[in-house]
Design an enzyme around this catalytic site. Sequence first.
Site, short mmCIF file in Angstrom:
data_model
loop_
_atom_site.label_atom_id
_atom_site.label_comp_id
_atom_site.label_asym_id
_atom_site.label_seq_id
_atom_site.Cartn_x
_atom_site.Cartn_y
_atom_site.Cartn_z
N ASN A 1 1.63 2.94 -20.88
CA ASN A 1 1.50 1.51 -21.13
C ASN A 1 2.93 0.99 -21.25
O ASN A 1 3.62 1.28 -22.23
CB ASN A 1 0.71 1.27 -22.42
CG ASN A 1 0.59 -0.22 -22.71
OD1 ASN A 1 1.18 -1.05 -22.03
ND2 ASN A 1 -0.18 -0.55 -23.72
N VAL A 2 3.35 0.19 -20.29
CA VAL A 2 4.77 -0.21 -20.24
C VAL A 2 5.16 -1.14 -21.40
O VAL A 2 6.35 -1.40 -21.61
CB VAL A 2 5.14 -0.86 -18.88
CG1 VAL A 2 5.24 0.20 -17.81
CG2 VAL A 2 4.21 -1.98 -18.50
N ALA B 1 6.51 -18.48 -17.38
CA ALA B 1 7.57 -18.24 -18.37
C ALA B 1 8.01 -16.77 -18.32
O ALA B 1 9.21 -16.46 -18.36
CB ALA B 1 7.10 -18.61 -19.77
N TYR C 1 2.42 -17.12 -17.60
CA TYR C 1 2.85 -16.25 -16.50
C TYR C 1 4.20 -16.70 -15.93
O TYR C 1 5.11 -15.89 -15.73
CB TYR C 1 1.77 -16.27 -15.41
CG TYR C 1 2.03 -15.40 -14.21
CD1 TYR C 1 1.89 -14.01 -14.28
CD2 TYR C 1 2.42 -15.96 -12.99
CE1 TYR C 1 2.12 -13.22 -13.16
CE2 TYR C 1 2.64 -15.18 -11.88
CZ TYR C 1 2.49 -13.80 -11.96
OH TYR C 1 2.72 -13.02 -10.86
P1 NAD Z 1 -2.40 -5.66 -9.45
O1 NAD Z 1 -3.20 -6.13 -10.62
O2 NAD Z 1 -3.11 -5.26 -8.20
O3 NAD Z 1 -1.44 -4.46 -9.88
C1 NAD Z 1 -0.75 -4.46 -11.12
C2 NAD Z 1 -0.58 -3.02 -11.57
O4 NAD Z 1 0.06 -3.05 -12.85
C3 NAD Z 1 -1.93 -2.29 -11.76
O5 NAD Z 1 -1.88 -1.00 -11.20
C4 NAD Z 1 -2.08 -2.26 -13.27
O6 NAD Z 1 -2.87 -1.19 -13.75
C5 NAD Z 1 -0.63 -2.15 -13.72
N1 NAD Z 1 -0.47 -2.54 -15.11
C6 NAD Z 1 -0.97 -3.64 -15.73
N2 NAD Z 1 -0.69 -3.62 -17.04
C7 NAD Z 1 0.01 -2.47 -17.27
C8 NAD Z 1 0.58 -1.86 -18.44
N3 NAD Z 1 0.47 -2.44 -19.65
N4 NAD Z 1 1.22 -0.68 -18.30
C9 NAD Z 1 1.31 -0.07 -17.09
N5 NAD Z 1 0.80 -0.60 -15.95
C10 NAD Z 1 0.15 -1.78 -16.05
O7 NAD Z 1 -1.36 -6.85 -9.15
P2 NAD Z 1 -0.46 -7.13 -7.84
O8 NAD Z 1 -1.00 -8.34 -7.19
O9 NAD Z 1 -0.25 -5.89 -7.06
O10 NAD Z 1 0.91 -7.57 -8.56
C11 NAD Z 1 2.01 -6.70 -8.74
C12 NAD Z 1 3.19 -7.50 -9.26
O11 NAD Z 1 3.53 -8.53 -8.32
C13 NAD Z 1 2.92 -8.20 -10.59
O12 NAD Z 1 4.06 -8.17 -11.40
C14 NAD Z 1 2.61 -9.63 -10.15
O13 NAD Z 1 2.88 -10.55 -11.19
C15 NAD Z 1 3.57 -9.78 -8.98
N6 NAD Z 1 3.19 -10.84 -8.05
C16 NAD Z 1 2.00 -10.79 -7.38
C17 NAD Z 1 1.67 -11.82 -6.48
C18 NAD Z 1 0.37 -11.81 -5.72
O14 NAD Z 1 0.12 -12.77 -4.96
N7 NAD Z 1 -0.46 -10.79 -5.84
C19 NAD Z 1 2.58 -12.88 -6.28
C20 NAD Z 1 3.78 -12.87 -6.98
C21 NAD Z 1 4.10 -11.84 -7.85
#
Ligand code: NAD
Length: 241
Positions: A58-59, A151, A149
Amino acid sequence: MNEKVTIVTGGAQGIGRTIAGFLAEKGSNIAIFDIIDGAEAVSDIRAKGRKCEFYQVNVVDTTMVKNAVDQVVKDFGKIDNLVNNAGITRDNLLLRIKEEDWDVVLDVNLKSVFNCTKAVVKYMLRTGGSIVNISSVVGVMGNAGQANYSASKAGMIGFTKSVAKEYAERGIRVNAVAPGFIRTKMTDALDEKTKEEMFKAIPLKRLGESDDVAYVVYFLLSQYGSYITGEVINVNGGLHM
Ligand code: NAD
């Protein structure tokens, strides 16, 4: 990127999994930190011929992160790169954001970056290294319904620039990538009308793919990005310039 060692947080699914897979194709060994099961992601990467280990972390938990980073050094011998990708949303208008939804988004998206970066920089001081933080277009331009988000994602950018300045002379580069709307299971499920509205706002008239993000992360981590630090690269189809 041959024989480099890269930690990818949130690498078990989504964009993080794509980033981990692409870096592995480019020769990096991979350590995945996630709270969900990472077995499939690990076997994909091992199938590419790279070493890969999964750490249930858990990060948000400072001690857990520190122990996991120490374990990566025991398992792989070093850390060259870190991708801070784990993130969540708890979207709502400001007056409806509950305190716990503010706290959890700031913790998972921003405190995690402090935890992981601090733990790896301790090792990178001796060897140099490269860090990429996955921010968001809404951290750059804001978005109604995402005050918590955006922020957290804007906070990542300030953190990126400060740490880049602190450790440049130790050979550690720190950059951010700010993706726009990336095609995920969530955006696939949207109805056609909503998608059309989204496309209208994006000059390139398509959603981004996880690969679009992974290519830029690789560029920044690799020798091709060796004169870039403290930078934020938008990967958003022109949604915000
Ligand atoms: P996702 O939900 O598919 O993946 C997120 C991953 O983070 C998951 O594997 C989840 O289990 C892990 N995670 C969550 N909480 C955690 C914790 N406390 N400890 C360890 N791991 C944890 O999301 P995604 O769409 O692949 O997004 C990845 C990143 O890209 C995120 O930071 C998101 O904010 C950013 N982002 C996504 C988009 C989009 O359009 N999907 C756009 C801009 C930025």
